[in-house]
Motif scaffolding. Structure first.
Motif, PDB file in Angstrom:
ATOM      1  N   LEU A 484      22.061  -9.737  17.805  1.00  0.00           N
ATOM      2  CA  LEU A 484      22.260  -8.224  18.035  1.00  0.00           C
ATOM      3  C   LEU A 484      21.653  -7.458  17.004  1.00  0.00           C
ATOM      4  O   LEU A 484      21.714  -7.854  15.725  1.00  0.00           O
ATOM      5  N   VAL A 485      20.712  -6.352  17.208  1.00  0.00           N
ATOM      6  CA  VAL A 485      20.323  -5.309  16.553  1.00  0.00           C
ATOM      7  C   VAL A 485      20.965  -3.868  16.881  1.00  0.00           C
ATOM      8  O   VAL A 485      20.903  -3.649  18.082  1.00  0.00           O
ATOM      9  N   GLN A 486      21.434  -3.512  15.814  1.00  0.00           N
ATOM     10  CA  GLN A 486      22.355  -2.121  16.172  1.00  0.00           C
ATOM     11  C   GLN A 486      21.252  -0.913  16.175  1.00  0.00           C
ATOM     12  O   GLN A 486      20.453  -0.773  15.044  1.00  0.00           O
ATOM     13  N   ASP A 487      21.564   0.030  16.813  1.00  0.00           N
ATOM     14  CA  ASP A 487      21.001   1.196  16.724  1.00  0.00           C
ATOM     15  C   ASP A 487      21.427   2.095  15.781  1.00  0.00           C
ATOM     16  O   ASP A 487      22.481   1.920  15.431  1.00  0.00           O
ATOM     17  N   ALA A 488      20.753   3.384  15.629  1.00  0.00           N
ATOM     18  CA  ALA A 488      21.531   4.535  14.713  1.00  0.00           C
ATOM     19  C   ALA A 488      22.859   4.886  15.380  1.00  0.00           C
ATOM     20  O   ALA A 488      22.775   5.091  16.912  1.00  0.00           O
TER      21      ALA A 488
END
Length: 617
Positions: A484-488
């Protein structure tokens, strides 16, 4: 601005007594032996009743002097005695409050028997000692515009026993020089409350020369915020009986015995500890999640509090998970983290928070405009205020924040102004969207080389076949838990509350409150890398382009779709930002436990122990 002389105000007050008009003074309304029977006259008792009857139109305001009602009665009983010199000598007390008096002129000397002069809440900026009657015993000048005492050099009233200088802009070294026994040999009571004295040792050195001083009021001065107050004052003035409207007991004097001799321990700085306890009442964010929503993005919520405080030197941050509110005692631990306040950022997170938000934008440190007003008077103070944040916690019905910060402040004048203004506590929510990483972002693992390939041999063996059952199970497991890649982070203000701290200036050691934020309707304050307007414009442009390519082949559409999986995720993110920016937060009753405590020495031995160097340090 035209000056308003004190003598003119006094003459006007005396004129309003109407000492020569009905029912006072000489006139045909007085019944005498020579008065005719047909004339309209009044008995003396009836005339006196007209002076004191609550509904009488001849009743006057006599609060400015206790001698005023007695003088009017004399004007009824014996009006022949009321000549000018008699009236001037009759007054003993004047209480001229909030009459815009600007000058104490020499006309005051006409009242040769004046003993008490109260001039509170006026606009007096100077005290001409030569214009004060020598009979004066009480002089009250509270809440004026005094900024210096240099006019109190010669000709002071020798019998003065009470001097009130509170709520004035006094506090310089020159002002201290005029508070000695040479100037006030019979002074018994001195009020210096709510002034700007910061050098405690020099002030007490001057006050110790007053031989008759028994009552002293110092609360509201910046130096009273230091831990050594009131102990150092009690031990430095052994003749003192009452300090800040409290009698000094023998036990209290015994506790602070010897502190005056340890002047090297006295440092004019304050230590304030801010503690945030439990936070309750925030609704569960999972209840608003749609059951049919897609698996991605994965949304996580966390909550934290922010507040503003003065931090001039060092900030000691203590994270105590076992802390339970409302216990306010915190022992001084070895190895407490100290760092320069200049490096204190707005958000102080844990290591995990910093790692998870490594690429996130920093929150804007600007305070709410309705909380702090930028004026010429407060601009210097606001430059010294920094915002501090508690650690972020996941949602629960009762979130134990258990955050404690100790601030060491050397600018006691700035701390006093900060306490008078109060503290603003803000509750914030942080939402993070996590997406599966696109295939372009995940590096492809190269097949492992055989021994011969490592040695550079010509023969090459094929790698292990990927179709084995063991490898298939591993691939399936990897696909079930994608990276998973987290947004701001998307932050919103759930509410803010003002906490008054004025009592800390008035000798109170701590303020402990349960902050309540009820029926909040606050617009979300969002932070993201792209503004909603840019996201809307980009989406509209792409919709137009897709319509123009309506006649294109299906192959082109598939190519465009496969070109940016991450692009589609980004568009969804931008549209989601726009939706959150327009929504409103509706909460019930939200409570946060907060306390602010000033460190105070309870005895001379405690002060000595606290400042001793620790053997392990």
């Amino acid at each position: 601005m035209s000056s308003n002389k004190l003598s003119a105000v006094l003459e006007e007050q005396i004129h309003r007594l109407c000492l020569n008009d009905f029912p006072c003074g000489h006139g045909t309304w007085r019944k005498t032996k020579d008065s005719t029977e047909g004339a309209t006259t009044e008995e003396t008792d009836a005339l006196l009743d007209l002076l004191s009857c609550p509904h009488s139109p001849w009743r006057q305001d006599e609060s400015w002097s206790p001698q005023a009602p007695a003088l009017r009665q004399l004007a009824v009983l014996t009006p022949e005695r009321l000549h000018t010199d008699f009236i001037y000598k009759y007054f003993i007390t004047f209480r001229i409050v909030d009459k815009n008096v600007t000058v104490i002129d020499d006309g005051l000397l006409k009242f040769s028997k004046l003993e008490e002069l109260v001039l509170s809440a006026n606009k007096i900026s100077d005290i001409p000692a030569q214009n004060l009657p020598s009979t004066l015993k009480i002089l009250e000048l509270r809440a004026n515009q005094l900024s210096a005492l240099n006019s109190l050099d010669n000709g002071l009233p020798p019998r003065l026993q009470y001097l009130g200088l509170g709520s004035n802009s006094l506090g310089s070294c020159d002002d201290v020089c005029y508070l000695t026994g040479r100037h006030w040999p019979q002074l018994v009571c001195l009020d210096l409350s709510d002034c700007e004295f910061q050098d405690q040792q020099s002030l007490l050195k001057a006050l110790s020369t007053l031989p008759c001083l028994r009552t002293l009021v110092l609360e509201g001065n910046p130096f009273t915020l230091a831990p050594c107050y009131p102990g150092f004052t009690v031990d430095s003035l052994p003749q003192l009986s009452c300090l800040d409207a409290s009698w000094i007991s023998p036990e209290e004097r015994h506790c602070f015995r010897g502190l005056a001799k340890k002047s090297d321990l006295i440092v004019d700085q304050a230590s304030a500890t801010v503690r945030v306890g439990r936070m309750m009442g925030i609704p569960d964010p999972s209840t608003s999640v749609d059951e049919n929503a897609p698996d991605f993005p994965v949304i996580t919520y966390s909550y934290f509090c922010t507040y503003e405080f003065l931090s001039h030197q060092t900030v000691n941050r203590v994270k105590n998970p076992s802390y339970t509110f409302p216990s306010l005692y915190m022992s001084k631990l070895d190895g407490v983290c100290q760092f320069d306040a200049a490096h204190v950022t707005e958000d102080c997170f844990s290591d995990a928070d910093l790692h998870s938000n490594k690429n996130c934008e920093k929150e804007s440190p600007r305070p709410d405009s309705q909380h702090l007003v930028f004026t010429e008077e407060t601009r210097h103070d606001l430059a010294e205020v920094s915002r501090h944040s508690t650690s972020k916690l996941p949602w629960s019905e009762c979130m134990a924040v258990s955050d404690s910060q100790t601030f060491i402040v050397s600018d006691l004048g700035g701390l006093k102004r900060f306490f008078n203004r109060g503290l603003y506590l803000t509750i914030k929510e942080e939402k993070v969207l996590s997406w599966p990483a696109s295939s372009e972002d995940i590096p492809v693992a190269k097949p492992s080389l055989t021994v011969k390939e490592k040695k550079g041999g010509k023969e090459k063996e094929s790698p292990i076949k990927s179709g084995s059952t063991k490898d298939k199970s591993k691939d399936k497991k990897k696909k079930s838990v994608p990276e998973l890649v987290q947004d701001a982070p998307i932050r919103r203000v759930l509410g803010s509350v003002h906490v008054p701290l004025q009592s800390l200036v008035k000798r109170s050691q701590k303020v402990e409150v349960l902050c309540e934020l009820a029926a909040l309707h606050t617009e979300s304050e969002m932070e993201a890398r792209q503004t909603p307007e840019k996201a809307l414009g980009k989406k509209t442009k792409e919709d137009k382009e897709s319509k123009q390519r309506g006649g294109s082949s299906t192959k082109q559409k598939n190519t465009a779709a496969s070109k940016g999986k991450g692009k589609e995720r980004k568009e969804c993110e931008e549209m989601h930002v726009h939706t959150d920016n327009s929504e409103t937060v509706h909460l019930g009753l939200v409570t946060v436990e907060l306390s602010v405590e000033l460190e105070k020495w309870l005895s001379a031995s405690e002060a000595h122990q606290l400042l001793l160097p620790h053997p392990n340090s």
